[in-house]
Design an enzyme around this catalytic site. Structure first.
Site, short mmCIF file in Angstrom:
data_model
loop_
_atom_site.label_atom_id
_atom_site.label_comp_id
_atom_site.label_asym_id
_atom_site.label_seq_id
_atom_site.Cartn_x
_atom_site.Cartn_y
_atom_site.Cartn_z
N ASP A 88 4.81 4.24 -7.83
CA ASP A 88 3.88 5.38 -7.79
C ASP A 88 3.63 5.80 -6.34
O ASP A 88 3.83 5.01 -5.40
CB ASP A 88 2.55 5.07 -8.49
CG ASP A 88 1.75 3.95 -7.83
OD1 ASP A 88 2.35 2.98 -7.32
OD2 ASP A 88 0.50 4.04 -7.82
N GLU A 153 -0.16 0.98 -8.16
CA GLU A 153 -0.65 0.34 -6.94
C GLU A 153 -1.59 1.26 -6.18
O GLU A 153 -2.61 0.83 -5.66
CB GLU A 153 0.54 -0.07 -6.05
CG GLU A 153 0.18 -1.06 -4.95
CD GLU A 153 -0.38 -0.43 -3.69
OE1 GLU A 153 -0.96 -1.14 -2.87
OE2 GLU A 153 -0.24 0.81 -3.53
N1 BES Z 1 1.60 0.37 1.24
C1 BES Z 1 0.19 0.40 1.15
C2 BES Z 1 -0.48 -0.86 1.67
C3 BES Z 1 -0.50 -0.94 3.15
C4 BES Z 1 -1.02 0.09 3.89
C5 BES Z 1 -0.06 -2.07 3.77
C6 BES Z 1 -1.04 0.01 5.28
C7 BES Z 1 -0.08 -2.16 5.12
C8 BES Z 1 -0.57 -1.09 5.88
C9 BES Z 1 -0.21 0.57 -0.29
O1 BES Z 1 0.64 1.37 -1.05
C10 BES Z 1 -1.57 1.24 -0.31
O2 BES Z 1 -1.75 2.28 0.23
N2 BES Z 1 -2.50 0.60 -0.97
C11 BES Z 1 -3.79 1.13 -1.20
C12 BES Z 1 -4.45 0.19 -2.15
C13 BES Z 1 -5.76 0.65 -2.68
C14 BES Z 1 -5.62 1.88 -3.49
C15 BES Z 1 -6.38 -0.46 -3.50
C16 BES Z 1 -4.58 1.25 0.10
O3 BES Z 1 -4.46 0.39 0.99
O4 BES Z 1 -5.30 2.22 0.24
ZN ZN Z 2 2.45 1.17 -0.88
#
Ligand code: BES
Ligand code: ZN
Length: 463
Positions: A88, A153
């Site tokens: 997603d 995710e």
């Molecule tokens: N890929 C990101 C996680 C991430 C962001 C890892 C920056 C390292 C650095 C992931 O897809 C993401 O954006 N996750 C969300 C999770 C949330 C909706 C619970 C986030 O971090 O906002």
């Molecule tokens: Zn991500």
């Protein structure tokens, strides 16, 4: 390995064509209109898993978007790696700020521009192509693999926890491998060992029971936008600290060693501010930028709305105003506990002249992963070979909620082997994936598969 690496080199054009197909599917999980695209994207993932030689490929429906599973278990006695990723993506608005359309992947200056190119379709695709290369050339892999690719995710992995709990046997493995984070910088590989958690809240403020004429009623009724702005403005103090009582109670302090390690990383506040176009950085006093980003909890207003925002002027005193507010959490904070503290604080701040409602939209727990595990030492060796450089150790400010649940439910640690870069515009217009990282990533993954058994068996023998 040489044969595998030259196979990768020889198939670059086809990889682009396939990845472009994947990136063309607008799999925006938060948008109900994209439901059929989510289904189509999950199906694409399953088909691709079968094409590269995975077995037992299945789509598992959930209350939300489907989970895709596939495996290759032809290496008895060797370690099993659970590879997790997500298909997603985040919404694309504002569309007008994209140089090329978000779902038409376009190469400019060695970067592949598209929504999901880095986060996370491109990184999942790296694993697919590493597996494909191994199976095509060798007919087998040095490790067993289980792939778990979800579609929620970006909206908090709401249905994945229950699935992992239900499918403990299917998912049992020695370690989790995730490529969904960034390298420290361009062509600067790193191992990430910490992620922040999240409590995502919505605050709704209701004043009068209908929109009012601001002339006839202004002065007699508290404007909900003003009331909400008053609340939001009181969530930080003058030192940039969050004012919610007991918010910092469970924060694990940075060790002196970690602070020193952060200070040794190649970093410039001036350069960082310059790249972002801000004249000055902002944050909690007493901490460096990297400490604030990776190891301190924060509170951000993600959006705020209410009243008249159309063109021209309308003299209205609106009935409602709302804000989306999220808090990034660090060990040992708990997302549900912080949500309760937030709600209590909002109640206290809210003036009697309006009604306030606080809702928890979703949450995820912060994670620290061990840096001396065999998975990490294998990843370090693989990065050295894949990128020709020794990786740095870093934490990240973002969140991957399932990491902690893998530990709790399956008892296994995660290796965060990310190939993005910090300025890749994830969640923003013009998201891109650096093509050097893409190909370096595929090389690293095949080296990782090759290295892991030695690293897993080595320490065990010594014991
Ligand atoms: N890929 C990101 C996680 C991430 C962001 C890892 C920056 C390292 C650095 C992931 O897809 C993401 O954006 N996750 C969300 C999770 C949330 C909706 C619970 C986030 O971090 O906002
Ligand atoms: Zn991500």
């Amino acid at each position: 390995m040489d044969e595998i690496l030259s196979y990768i080199q020889g198939n670059k054009e086809r990889y682009f064509a396939e990845l472009k197909e994947l990136l063309a599917i607008p799999s925006i999980s938060t948008n109900p209109e994209n439901g059929p695209d989510m289904q189509r994207c999950a199906q694409w993932m399953a088909d691709q898993m079968r094409i590269i030689g995975l077995q037992n490929v299945k789509l598992f429906p959930t209350a939300g978007h489907p989970i895709v599973y596939g495996e290759w278990l032809g290496a008895p006695g060797q370690p099993t790696v659970l590879i997790y990723g997500h298909y997603d993506v985040q919404p694309v608005e504002p569309l007008e700020l994209w140089t090329s359309p978000p779902f038409e992947a376009t190469v400019r200056e060695n970067r592949l521009y598209a929504r999901g190119s880095a986060d996370d379709k491109g990184q999942v695709f790296i694993h697919f192509k590493g597996i494909e290369a191994f199976l095509k050339i060798k007919g087998s892999l040095p490790v067993n693999l289980k792939l778990l690719i979800e579609g929620e995710e970006e909206i908090g992995s709401t249905n994945l926890g229950a699935f992992v709990e239900e499918q403990k046997d299917l998912l049992s493995a020695d370690l989790v491998l995730i490529s969904d984070s960034s390298m420290f910088g361009e062509n600067t590989p790193s191992i990430c060992y910490g992620l922040r958690g999240l409590s995502y809240m919505q605050v709704d403020v209701v004043g009068p029971n209908k929109d009012l004429h601001s002339g006839s009623f202004g002065g007699a009724v508290h404007n909900p936008i003003q009331a909400l702005a008053e609340i939001v403005s009181r969530l930080h103090d003058r030192n940039g600290r969050v004012t919610i009582p007991r918010f910092y109670d469970d924060v694990r302090p940075l060790t002196r060693r970690e602070r020193e390690a952060f200070k040794k990383l190649p970093w410039s506040d001036r350069k960082f501010a310059g790249e972002l176009g801000v004249r000055q950085l902002y944050g909690e006093k007493g901490f460096t930028t990297l400490e604030r980003l990776w190891a301190r909890p924060t509170l951000e207003c993600n959006g705020i709305w209410g009243g008249f925002t159309g063109e021209g002027a309308k003299t209205v005193l609106p009935s409602k105003a709302s804000a989306k507010i999220s808090m990034r959490l660090v060990p040992d904070q708990s997302s549900t506990k912080v949500a309760r503290l937030f709600e209590r604080h909002i109640k206290k701040l809210a003036p009697k002249s309006v009604q306030t409602k606080t809702t928890l939209l979703h949450g995820g727990e912060p994670a620290i992963t061990p840096i001396d595990s065999p998975g990490v030492t294998a990843a370090v060796a693989a990065l050295r070979k894949g990128f020709g450089k020794t990786p740095l150790y870093q934490r990240e400010g973002g969140s991957i909620p399932i990491v902690v649940q893998f530990k709790e439910m399956l008892g296994i640690d995660t290796v965060l082997l990310g190939f993005g870069q910090p300025d890749e515009n994830a969640h923003a217009p013009n998201e891109f994936f650096n093509l050097d990282h893409f190909f370096g990533g595929i090389r690293t993954i095949v080296h990782f598969f090759n290295e892991l058994p030695g690293h897993m068996h080595g320490p065990r023998k010594k014991r």
